[in-house]
Write a protein that holds these residues in place. Structure first.
Motif, PDB file in Angstrom:
ATOM      1  N   ARG A 102      -0.596  -5.861  21.870  1.00 55.66           N
ATOM      2  CA  ARG A 102       0.404  -6.162  22.899  1.00 55.66           C
ATOM      3  C   ARG A 102      -0.220  -6.177  24.290  1.00 55.66           C
ATOM      4  N   ASP A 103      -1.221  -5.324  24.517  1.00 58.95           N
ATOM      5  CA  ASP A 103      -1.939  -5.376  25.796  1.00 58.95           C
ATOM      6  C   ASP A 103      -2.569  -6.748  26.002  1.00 58.95           C
ATOM      7  N   ILE A 127      -9.744  -3.825  30.315  1.00 54.64           N
ATOM      8  CA  ILE A 127      -8.747  -4.781  30.800  1.00 54.64           C
ATOM      9  C   ILE A 127      -9.396  -5.806  31.722  1.00 54.64           C
ATOM     10  N   LYS A 140      -1.524  -3.004  37.148  1.00 58.78           N
ATOM     11  CA  LYS A 140      -1.427  -2.243  35.905  1.00 58.78           C
ATOM     12  C   LYS A 140      -0.136  -2.624  35.189  1.00 58.78           C
ATOM     13  N   HIS A 141      -0.265  -3.008  33.923  1.00 59.61           N
ATOM     14  CA  HIS A 141       0.930  -3.346  33.154  1.00 59.61           C
ATOM     15  C   HIS A 141       1.285  -2.196  32.216  1.00 59.61           C
ATOM     16  N   TYR A 142       2.569  -2.065  31.951  1.00 58.83           N
ATOM     17  CA  TYR A 142       3.094  -1.000  31.103  1.00 58.83           C
ATOM     18  C   TYR A 142       4.010  -1.625  30.054  1.00 58.83           C
ATOM     19  N   LEU A 143       3.805  -1.246  28.802  1.00 61.55           N
ATOM     20  CA  LEU A 143       4.557  -1.807  27.687  1.00 61.55           C
ATOM     21  C   LEU A 143       5.744  -0.917  27.350  1.00 61.55           C
ATOM     22  N   ARG A 179     -10.332   2.243  30.144  1.00 60.88           N
ATOM     23  CA  ARG A 179      -9.258   1.256  29.988  1.00 60.88           C
ATOM     24  C   ARG A 179      -9.349   0.179  31.063  1.00 60.88           C
ATOM     25  N   LEU A 204      -6.928   1.593  24.493  1.00 64.14           N
ATOM     26  CA  LEU A 204      -5.901   0.576  24.248  1.00 64.14           C
ATOM     27  C   LEU A 204      -5.218   0.882  22.921  1.00 64.14           C
TER      28      LEU A 204
END
Length: 532
Positions: free
Chosen positions: A350-351, A421, A282-285, A417, A345
């Protein structure tokens, strides 16, 4: 002095054109420095003696897209590049096209001019590309310190010398300037660990098959980069547990930054996070973070339940790392007006950038090895059947997602989500992959690798080439050969194979990369499915 270097794209993608040297940084963080040449042939004007319309026109020789080509019907031919301002060129590369080896360039003269009238000879080549593989890239170097506005390839002949068809895929023009990038593996400290197996160093070892675990329901992790770095995001990957539950996964935490290890600034706070699958990334901005810190800390980590907390990987997205050079325009067109997509999203552009950079990190050693540089990606949410698809060239890739599929998925699962993704990992894999080795399986292996398919929900059976090939590829990556996905992607099949020869070539790739034949690997993989 002239120098000639050449490398099949296969070797380039595995070993890279760039140079890299490991060196220790402050505080024992490990740093690899990557030096890449800068392609100067961007934004200029191309002219030629001939071309095959726009589809195989002169501009295709400089479009940084290996799947296009310049073709002309008459030789000897010439091809000229005009810079917007004069540049020093002291090396260049030529890449063969996808078919018809007889059309490859054989002889040519390279010239430079300041005014487009008076020309200096810079390099002369003869008898090149004899028996060359498809998409073979050769690099030629020569001594030059003069800045020229015009670079011209003259008297280009094909392999047969018959004054007929000539083609090539790409030309790169390079000067003395280079790009230098750092990849830093930070030093990790932690509130606790389960030595000697589930230790903190596993968090930055590049694989989700190992993990960090501490016997506490709260924890902290600190990362020392040895120098100040700016990040625009980070990623956490869940670990495997004995019962494949999420109890020990982080649920709540605070990301902090510091330059002295004492005073901390809160950068991000997350709560009620759920990792629906094991090995899920899981990525976080981060929003508008411009401050560089030497230390980053995941503080106040709380698990879901029980007495252990665990993770397999922690990654940081540095704003000046080499993968940020891939920065296509992202345009979202929600043609279906499907609001849940926007909710899932909220920062989709950016995602998508974060995902495509990770995809390329898996597929290639460095951006210099990427045969495709995409300028724009248009994501269209459409009210049509299907799931997701992608088309286009390096100018514009159109990525379609079915709102009908999303609506069905949202009604029957807990995380829309995660599904979006997962589809993006697969489709962006198609956008950037090189090899024609089972393109669907390789793209889906990226989704498995990122933890957006359940690798533990697969039953044994079938054959490697038609049943579960994607997870089989992922399994080899994790257990037999680190970098297997990249190596598979590095080589396309030789030109002119029939169906049986193509299948034999696919089988040979397993042995040539891992040293183990595909049937042995498949049998071992089948056994692993019964023990998950």
């Amino acid at each position: 002095m002239k120098k000639i270097g050449y490398v099949a794209l296969a070797s380039a993608l595995v070993f890279g054109f760039s140079s890299a040297v490991w060196s220790p940084a402050a505080s024992a963080a490990e740093t690899v420095t990557t030096i890449q040449p800068i392609n100067l042939a961007v934004g200029g004007t191309v002219t030629a003696s001939g071309e095959n319309g726009v589809a195989e026109g002169k501009n295709k020789a400089f479009d940084q897209y290996v799947f296009s080509k310049w073709l002309t019907f008459d030789t000897p031919a010439w091809l000229q590049y005009e810079f917007t301002t004069a540049k020093i060129v002291n090396s260049y590369s030529i890449t063969t096209a996808e078919d018809a080896p007889d059309r490859d360039p054989k002889n040519w003269v390279l010239k430079g001019s300041i005014n487009g009238i008076d020309w200096d000879v810079l390099d002369t080549q003869q008898n090149q590309f004899a028996g060359a593989t498809r998409h073979l890239k050769k690099t030629y170097s020569f001594t030059n310190t003069t800045a020229y506005k015009f670079i011209k390839f003259e008297n280009i002949t094909n392999q047969l010398g018959n004054n007929q068809l000539l083609q090539l895929s790409e030309i790169g023009l390079y000067g003395p300037d280079v790009q230098t990038f750092k990849t830093i593996k930070p030093t990790v400290t932690a509130s606790g660990e389960n030595a000697p197996t589930d230790v903190k160093a596993n968090l930055v070892d590049g694989t989700s098959t190992t993990k960090w675990l501490t016997y506490s329901n709260t924890a902290w992790l600190q990362f020392d980069f040895g120098e100040q770095v700016t990040i625009d995001g980070y990623a956490l990957t869940s670990a495997k547990s004995n019962n494949n539950t999420a109890d020990a996964d982080p649920k709540n935490w605070v990301l902090q930054g510091s330059n002295n290890g004492t005073s901390w600034t809160n950068l991000d706070t997350q709560s009620n996070q759920n990792f629906s699958l094991r090995h899920q990334r899981k990525h976080y901005l981060l929003n508008a973070n411009t401050t560089a810190y030497q230390y980053y800390r995941l503080n106040n980590i709380q698990n879901h339940s029980g007495y252990t907390t665990q993770l397999s990987e922690v990654e940081f997205s540095r704003t000046n790392d080499m993968w940020h050079t891939e920065n296509p325009i992202i345009e979202i067109q929600n043609l279906a007006g499907y609001a849940p997509f926007n909710q899932a999203l909220p920062d989709a552009q950016r995602d998508i950038l974060a995902i495509l950079r990770k995809v390329n990190e898996i597929l290639y050693k460095s951006p210099e090895d990427m045969p495709v540089r995409v300028k724009k990606i248009v994501v269209q949410i459409e009210d049509v059947p299907g799931a997701a698809w992608i088309s286009g060239d390096n100018e514009v890739k159109t990525l379609g997602i079915s709102s009908q599929h999303l609506a069905y998925f949202a009604a029957n699962t807990s995380s829309l989500r995660d599904e979006i993704i997962g589809m993006l990992y697969h489709e962006l894999g198609h956008a950037y992959q090189y090899s024609n080795f089972d393109v669907e399986a390789v793209a889906d292996s990226l989704r498995f690798a990122a933890g957006y398919h359940n690798r533990y929900g697969i039953s044994p059976g079938g054959a490697w080439y038609n049943t579960g090939t994607a997870n089989f590829i992922r399994w080899i990556e994790d257990t037999k050969y680190r970098g297997f996905i990249r190596a598979l992607n590095a080589t396309s099949s030789p030109y002119g194979l029939d169906a049986n020869q193509f299948q034999a070539w696919k089988e040979s790739r397993f042995l040539s990369i891992t040293g183990i034949d595909v049937n042995t690997l498949w049998n071992q993989y089948q056994q692993s499915l019964t023990s998950n």
